[in-house]
Design a protein around this motif. Structure first.
Motif, mmCIF file in Angstrom:
data_model
loop_
_atom_site.group_PDB
_atom_site.id
_atom_site.type_symbol
_atom_site.label_atom_id
_atom_site.label_comp_id
_atom_site.label_asym_id
_atom_site.label_seq_id
_atom_site.Cartn_x
_atom_site.Cartn_y
_atom_site.Cartn_z
ATOM 1 N N ASN A 25 31.514 37.055 31.802
ATOM 2 C CA ASN A 25 32.329 35.876 31.447
ATOM 3 C C ASN A 25 33.364 35.503 32.682
ATOM 4 O OD1 ASN A 25 33.775 33.903 30.732
ATOM 5 N ND2 ASN A 25 34.725 34.816 28.809
ATOM 6 N N ASP B 112 41.408 35.540 26.818
ATOM 7 C CA ASP B 112 41.283 34.578 27.962
ATOM 8 C C ASP B 112 42.310 35.105 29.001
ATOM 9 O OD1 ASP B 112 40.183 32.312 26.772
ATOM 10 O OD2 ASP B 112 42.030 32.480 25.377
ATOM 11 N N GLN C 208 34.154 40.344 33.853
ATOM 12 C CA GLN C 208 34.046 38.971 34.434
ATOM 13 C C GLN C 208 32.695 38.663 34.982
ATOM 14 O OE1 GLN C 208 37.334 39.755 37.281
ATOM 15 N NE2 GLN C 208 38.698 38.366 36.211
ATOM 16 N N LEU D 268 36.524 41.201 26.719
ATOM 17 C CA LEU D 268 35.425 40.188 26.511
ATOM 18 C C LEU D 268 36.012 39.287 25.558
ATOM 19 C CD1 LEU D 268 32.235 42.363 26.251
ATOM 20 C CD2 LEU D 268 32.768 40.736 28.053
ATOM 21 N N HIS E 180 35.187 41.466 20.179
ATOM 22 C CA HIS E 180 35.049 40.267 21.123
ATOM 23 C C HIS E 180 33.817 39.472 20.078
ATOM 24 C CE1 HIS E 180 31.834 43.100 21.346
ATOM 25 N NE2 HIS E 180 31.099 42.343 21.949
ATOM 26 N N GLU F 73 35.408 33.489 33.166
ATOM 27 C CA GLU F 73 36.745 32.996 32.938
ATOM 28 C C GLU F 73 37.868 33.563 32.521
ATOM 29 O OE1 GLU F 73 36.798 29.617 33.202
ATOM 30 O OE2 GLU F 73 34.672 29.434 33.966
ATOM 31 N N ILE F 74 37.487 34.924 32.170
ATOM 32 C CA ILE F 74 38.422 35.982 32.100
ATOM 33 C C ILE F 74 39.535 36.111 33.216
ATOM 34 C CG2 ILE F 74 39.149 38.248 31.383
ATOM 35 C CD1 ILE F 74 36.140 38.516 29.999
#
Length: 206
Positions: free
Chosen positions: A129, A99, A126, A96, A66, A131-132
């Motif tokens: 992040n 996408d 998540q 991490l 990551h 957006e994962i």
């Protein structure tokens, strides 16, 4: 786009789907990097038998993916990560970096339980992040059997999208692995068509 194939259970087809996703993306004109992050090194072993270098394969079973993914991905349109079995710091690092995390599983209760643990890992990531993305993929499915339908029903409890493009249990996948080829080299085969539909669906994910 960074696609990571993960499941804490071994033998679910992470390597097969990683290699074939990378190959199909490459066939579509994408510059693709396949990172073999499984200490077993199966993707690297496959690439050593492959005669054509249509995409790049590197080994990196380190829990710093990551942190390094930006520099690793710089020269590529897509990155595919073949993850390890078991819940480890390496698996967390891969999530991490991703996408989209794809969790392959076979139609069996044990695979459903293992998928649930991997989903929990993704949800943990998540929090750092949001957006994962995450989805489930049925692999090695035997056509026209009740267990395939039953597994889909059981997976709904995980509240994670389930890809409609199942991958069947086909000898062609095992044969291609042994020879450093892919089922896509047999362009009109049922297995090749399944992979194409699978990648189509991955690329359409919101």
């Amino acid at each position: 786009m960074i696609y990571a194939f993960l499941n804490q259970k071994g033998g679910v087809g992470k390597t097969t789907l990683s290699i074939h996703t990378a190959a199909e993306l490459s066939n579509r004109g994408r510059r693709v990097l396949l990172i073999d992050a499984d200490p077993q090194g199966s993707s690297l072993g496959w690439s050593n038998h492959r005669e054509t270098a249509d995409f790049t394969v590197v080994g990196m079973a380190k829990a710093t993916i990551h942190k390094e993914i930006e520099s690793l991905a710089r020269d590529y349109d897509d990155v595919v990560i073949d993850g390890p079995p078991r819940v480890t710091e390496l698996a967390r690092s891969i999530i991490l970096a991703a996408d989209i995390v794809i969790i392959p599983l076979q139609p069996s209760p044990m695979d459903v339980w293992a998928a649930a643990e991997t989903v929990d890992l993704v949800r943990e990531a998540q929090m750092f992040n949001p957006e994962i993305k995450c989805c489930l993929a049925l692999n090695r499915k035997i056509a026209n059997t009740a267990i395939g339908r039953d597994v889909r029903e059981a997976l709904k409890e995980l509240d994670v999208p389930i890809l409609k493009s199942d991958i069947g249990q086909r000898v062609a996948f095992a044969e291609s692995a042994a020879s450093g080829t892919t089922v896509l080299d047999q362009k009109r085969s049922k297995a090749a068509n399944e992979i194409k539909r699978f990648v189509d669906e991955l690329r359409r994910l919101p």
